[in-house]
Design a protein around this motif. Sequence first.
Motif, mmCIF file in Angstrom:
data_model
loop_
_atom_site.group_PDB
_atom_site.id
_atom_site.type_symbol
_atom_site.label_atom_id
_atom_site.label_comp_id
_atom_site.label_asym_id
_atom_site.label_seq_id
_atom_site.Cartn_x
_atom_site.Cartn_y
_atom_site.Cartn_z
ATOM 1 N N MET A 1 -7.729 6.981 0.360
ATOM 2 C CA MET A 1 -6.824 8.131 0.415
ATOM 3 C C MET A 1 -7.148 8.973 1.650
ATOM 4 O O MET A 1 -8.284 9.335 1.862
ATOM 5 C CB MET A 1 -6.996 8.964 -0.862
ATOM 6 C CG MET A 1 -6.043 10.090 -0.974
ATOM 7 S SD MET A 1 -4.386 9.470 -1.289
ATOM 8 C CE MET A 1 -3.762 10.747 -2.284
ATOM 9 N N MET A 2 -6.148 9.230 2.439
ATOM 10 C CA MET A 2 -6.351 10.028 3.649
ATOM 11 C C MET A 2 -6.181 11.511 3.335
ATOM 12 O O MET A 2 -5.315 11.889 2.565
ATOM 13 C CB MET A 2 -5.338 9.628 4.720
ATOM 14 C CG MET A 2 -5.537 8.244 5.242
ATOM 15 S SD MET A 2 -4.538 7.892 6.708
ATOM 16 C CE MET A 2 -2.883 7.983 6.078
ATOM 17 N N SER A 22 -9.719 9.226 10.764
ATOM 18 C CA SER A 22 -8.279 8.949 10.798
ATOM 19 C C SER A 22 -7.586 9.770 11.882
ATOM 20 O O SER A 22 -6.385 9.945 11.852
ATOM 21 C CB SER A 22 -7.647 9.281 9.436
ATOM 22 O OG SER A 22 -8.184 8.481 8.422
ATOM 23 N N GLU A 73 -1.431 -2.989 4.263
ATOM 24 C CA GLU A 73 -2.014 -1.875 5.006
ATOM 25 C C GLU A 73 -1.336 -1.616 6.341
ATOM 26 O O GLU A 73 -0.517 -2.398 6.805
ATOM 27 C CB GLU A 73 -3.516 -2.087 5.202
ATOM 28 C CG GLU A 73 -3.872 -3.340 5.940
ATOM 29 C CD GLU A 73 -5.375 -3.595 5.948
ATOM 30 O OE1 GLU A 73 -6.110 -2.970 5.159
ATOM 31 O OE2 GLU A 73 -5.806 -4.411 6.750
ATOM 32 N N GLU A 75 -2.389 -0.265 10.329
ATOM 33 C CA GLU A 75 -3.456 0.023 11.276
ATOM 34 C C GLU A 75 -2.856 0.720 12.488
ATOM 35 O O GLU A 75 -1.865 0.261 13.052
ATOM 36 C CB GLU A 75 -4.136 -1.272 11.715
ATOM 37 C CG GLU A 75 -5.249 -1.043 12.730
ATOM 38 C CD GLU A 75 -5.868 -2.339 13.206
ATOM 39 O OE1 GLU A 75 -6.836 -2.790 12.578
ATOM 40 O OE2 GLU A 75 -5.347 -2.899 14.200
ATOM 41 N N ALA A 102 -7.708 3.251 13.328
ATOM 42 C CA ALA A 102 -7.877 3.654 11.925
ATOM 43 C C ALA A 102 -6.874 2.872 11.096
ATOM 44 O O ALA A 102 -5.845 2.412 11.603
ATOM 45 C CB ALA A 102 -7.656 5.159 11.745
ATOM 46 N N CYS A 104 -5.151 2.366 6.862
ATOM 47 C CA CYS A 104 -4.968 2.917 5.520
ATOM 48 C C CYS A 104 -4.096 1.946 4.729
ATOM 49 O O CYS A 104 -3.464 1.060 5.300
ATOM 50 C CB CYS A 104 -4.339 4.307 5.568
ATOM 51 S SG CYS A 104 -2.632 4.330 6.132
ATOM 52 N N ASP A 108 -0.476 4.607 0.719
ATOM 53 C CA ASP A 108 -0.915 5.907 1.242
ATOM 54 C C ASP A 108 -0.068 6.302 2.444
ATOM 55 O O ASP A 108 0.355 7.449 2.580
ATOM 56 C CB ASP A 108 -2.390 5.867 1.666
ATOM 57 C CG ASP A 108 -3.342 5.877 0.491
ATOM 58 O OD1 ASP A 108 -2.928 6.274 -0.620
ATOM 59 O OD2 ASP A 108 -4.515 5.481 0.674
ATOM 60 N N PHE A 109 0.183 5.339 3.332
ATOM 61 C CA PHE A 109 0.966 5.633 4.524
ATOM 62 C C PHE A 109 2.384 6.067 4.150
ATOM 63 O O PHE A 109 2.928 7.007 4.737
ATOM 64 C CB PHE A 109 1.013 4.426 5.467
ATOM 65 C CG PHE A 109 1.753 4.718 6.739
ATOM 66 C CD1 PHE A 109 1.115 5.353 7.795
ATOM 67 C CD2 PHE A 109 3.095 4.391 6.876
ATOM 68 C CE1 PHE A 109 1.815 5.663 8.963
ATOM 69 C CE2 PHE A 109 3.790 4.691 8.038
ATOM 70 C CZ PHE A 109 3.140 5.327 9.084
#
Length: 123
Positions: A1-2, A22, A73, A75, A102, A104, A108-109
């Motif tokens: 989680m960012m 991040s 994901e 990147e 970075a 995620c 999340d994104f």
Amino acid sequence: MMNYQFIRDQQGSPVAEFDMGSEIFSQWFTQELGTDQHKIEAIFKAIQELRSRQIKEFVLQGNEINLLFDPDEVEARSKILDIQAPDELPEGTQLYDQESIAGCGLEDFIRVLQSWSDFVSDN
């Protein structure tokens, strides 16, 4: 989680601030994406194609940062990393790239992108 927050600078322009590790996403959202709703919509469309397995990956070329998407994901990678480093670095030297790459999870994104879209459309 960012962890992140969106603020407006003194000129009222949207700025994304992401936690250490991040940071490249801060630059990407603030400088590369900005308030471009057409680009935001195109990214959501590509994500749908990934999720429905119409495509296996998606690369979004930016001015300074590329985003690489796959079904799991995302990147963010600075183009600086693609510049060839000298073949012979002094012994013990390592290139610092912590702020240049970075990743995620895709989910999340998507949440961050939706929040950014909402934030920049609230003018």
